[in-house]
Design an enzyme around this catalytic site. Sequence first.
Site, PDB file in Angstrom:
ATOM      1  CB  THR A 279       1.024  -3.509   6.696  1.00  0.00           C
ATOM      2  OG1 THR A 279      -0.303  -3.598   6.166  1.00  0.00           O
ATOM      3  CG2 THR A 279       1.562  -2.125   6.495  1.00  0.00           C
ATOM      4  CG  ASP A 280      -2.103  -7.934   4.949  1.00  0.00           C
ATOM      5  OD1 ASP A 280      -2.306  -6.885   5.605  1.00  0.00           O
ATOM      6  OD2 ASP A 280      -2.956  -8.458   4.216  1.00  0.00           O
TER       7      ASP A 280
ATOM      8  CB  THR B 181      -0.914   0.006   1.247  1.00  0.00           C
ATOM      9  OG1 THR B 181      -1.338  -1.315   1.475  1.00  0.00           O
ATOM     10  CG2 THR B 181      -2.100   0.872   1.041  1.00  0.00           C
TER      11      THR B 181
END
Lengths: 461, 635
Positions: free
Chosen positions: A183-184, A107
């Site tokens: 970020t996951d 992102t």
Amino acid sequence: MSGEALEGYRGPALEVLRRFSVRVWSDVEIQGCKGTFRGVVLPRSETADDEHIVLKMHNGYNIGISVRSVEHIRVKGYREAHYKIPESEFPTDPKKPNVTLLGTGGTIASRLDYRTGAVIPAFAPGELYGAVPELADICNLKTKKLFGIFSENMGPLEWITTAETIGREIRNGADGIVIGHGTDTMHHTAAVLSFMVQQSPVPIVLVGSQRSSDRPSSDAAFNLRCAAYTAAYGEIAEVLICMFGPTSDRYNLLHRGTVVRKMHSSYRSTFRTIGDIPIAMVTPDSVVPLKKDYRKRRKDRDVVIDTRFDDRVSLVYYYPNMKPDIIDSLVDNGYAGIVIAGTGLGHVNKPLYKPLKRAVDKGVSVIMTVQTLWGYTAMSVYDTGRDLLEIGVVPAENMLPEVCYMKLCWVLGHTKNPERVKAMMLEPIAGETSEREPPNGYVVLQGGIPEVEEFLGRHLL
Amino acid sequence: MNGNEETNFRELGLRCGLEVHYQLDTQKKLFCHCPVGLLNRRPDAEIVRHMRPTLSELGEYDGTALMEFKTKKTVRYQLYYDSVCTYEMDDTPPFVINREALKIAVEIALLLNCRIADEIHVSRKQYLDGSIPTGFQRTIAVGVNGWIRFSGRKIRIVQVCLEEDACREVSDRGHVIVFRTDRLSTPLVEVITAPDIRTPAEASGVDREIGRILRATGKVRRGIGTVRQDVNVSIEGGTRVEIKGVPRTGMIERLVRVEALRQKGLLSLRETITARGAEIKTPSCDCGDLFCESECAPLRESVRRGLSVGAVAIPGFSGILHRRISPGKTFADELAGRVRVIACLDDEPVLFFSDEKAPCGSRPGPKEWEAVRRRLGVGKKDPVVLVRGPGEDVETALSEIAARVEEAKEGVPNETRQVLVGGETDFERILPGPDRMYPDTDSSPIPIAEEDVAAIRKRLPVTPDRWRKRCRGMLKPQTVDQLIDMECIDRFWKILKNTKCDPKFLAYTLTATLPALRRAGCDILAVKEKALVKLFLFHAGGNIIREMIPRALVRIASGRGYDDLSADIDEETILKAVERNYLRVNGRIKDRRKLFRYLVGAVKEETGFRASGRRVVWAVQSHEGLWKLQTEERR
């Protein structure tokens, strides 16, 4: 007319557009039984149905028109959108440190994807400078796009490529490395890089964003600035995650790559150090260490890159009533290592004893971690624990399950000898286990309690 | 408003369009499950955010967005745990849209004769002023291409949108703006009219009519803060200017008038500048050092506090800066408004003008102006403007003044204006364009089933226009509007249908008598429709006279009966009362008309107002005494 020109449209919608020679980005007037619409035909999301045409009306609003109501479409022009951040060359200043930004996707740099209607990763130094010009005040930035994928699609190949690129960049004189990452699974990558890249002389900072950069309230720019500052000037030469401290735009936290976890699906301040305090607080112009025991920045370039990796490992999240076949099938499928996230101090039910014994006997390394995340395994306290120890299950101290998974893959890349594996697993390499848990390492404040509310009333969330 | 003025505005080429916003009366917010409602206690917590401009879908930066980035505001949001969740904080993606709100929006769009979208798409409308923590408002075009009837013609409705409301502003000082988040995300409809309005009076008329249509649904919120209008105004040769956040219909007429005059003033200013023919330059400089010992206290004080002072000269504007361009406002006010917003300088006075008359001590002396002019290299007559504040803000201010002066050559700048307390307006931001629209990547398109629309269409409430048609010949349109505005048209119609009473008298009772009784302290809410139907049936049957209705209403409100007020009084009694009073007069009143009036009054009183006026009049007229007087008069 090529399929490309009618991006995303299928079935009846595609047929109608073809009939009137309409392309995506055509400026049209659609006449139908219910009235006339004017606007630009937008690409259609592939996951959406095939019965509507999406129009961007001239006031900027999008609207879907059922193809069944269309009688005639008149093409009046063509207005293709070029979604492009104004690019300009990133300025260099010989007095500023050189930072390399590696792009993996996620992102932090993303743009709209009409095909799916969601955001897709996008990344180029000029774009980045166009969007966050403040970066030039911090460092000279060189960017390298490694991949453009969502972080859930990261795997051994990507991890190894990243580690090797880091090695090259450090040897070529980079004063710090920033890695843009979804970020996951950022904490998974942080963990594996902590094992693959050892004795780094410079900071290696993973950064992402929880709100995509196409929104005015995005945390991407602030995160990037903090990460760039950490890489350029920070004294902590370790693999770090740099993300929001609180949800307010105030400061970021630096988390050691082996003790950090994403703890909220959407909050900005989602990354938390587990079982310890964060290493440092950081703003776009300061790094304030909170801990003292970190590896210091060095002038040399003697980094060790060790990417040996065996991915025949599984992470099993134990739940009551788990059946033995789960473990059996792993063994039968040739897995070399099993990490269990057990309950409490590191427990599983009795029915699993037999398959676990079978696994250990076949030379599979079975490592126990805790699904409570905080705290140590302590398998001598209850009978269950003792039984499991007896079977040959190795408790991994206070190592986080995901970190343990990465470490076991890495260790199995070096040796298959169960005794060697056990020894290496228990020997901390990058702070993945610790001898002591400080009393302020477990602070999960609960709202509603008067003293907590008083704190929240006085400080920004 | 008189006829003359109306003609004047038509001659000016006034074009005006409205964006009418009404909150919807739903339990929950639009994209999350928080309850709707405002709170006034101390906030529970606060967060801080900053906004950055992003690219539009078509790859452009929006002008407003960039301007707002220049202002570099820190935005503080006040939170309440019970009315805000992580969605409003922009820490959680939107949940599924509130179906109830969507239904109401479709109903409203249908009432406004719109074409309903077959599939709705959630869009993001960028707002970088901080009023929404995401930096954009989620908004959906539900219907397009509608119209309403107004004064015998059609006013086009461009679009009906369903959107989330923004935060309430608490304060805005310097670089910190504070918002309260309770109102945030409340479902809202926005009705956008085409610029079909031609006079200020029409503007408020159309607004009122749209309000009536929306309230007909019974599903829009009432009360302060639930309704806000944006008014778009331009005149021939001018530009579209948007006046934002008008809280009351009553203000619209004046605002439109003032804005039209402002544009006229700016156009005549442009003429003056063009006529002077000089090229406009705006040299500027830093001149804090000239004011260390200034006789102007605010400037001296600013320099002492380490703030900067900047100067900009506007040659070619002598005698123009303080010329009035709209009621009570000058071009100098335009400059100050712009600086206040964009450069975040709000210490009064924001600007110091060399050609301004001001008391000693509050402005620099002639020698100081002279020194500034020398530094700027401009002539004695050229007006100079001073601004003080933090260095960066002063720089922004100087370039904004230069930009605004440049725009004066073009006439009317494209901008958004905010409403001030006294009904004036001031600069708010550059008018945003379609470039600030962006598809919401967090939500998927939602198809609107034709059956659902048909079902809503079947149950549409009666529009004001239909009410006026229904009541044609019975009531004046104004009376119908009054009944609608007081929300008693339904009641009126039901009572009328059930009782066949005099519509005018019924309307009067509902719109005048009942409110008057309420003001007098009577609990008129206790007067239910059923009781009213019974009362008017009683009245229509000749059982109670008009004059007794208010008394009967008071009785109903207090739960008592009104049978004793009934008109069961016989002819005999009335005639006897006439006779008695005639004898009492005993020939003292000679004038026939006076005698008639006296007798009617006296008899009504004596019979306790139970006899209808008509019966009393008849009884008095037929009394022989009056006949006698009449014969005498003839003679």
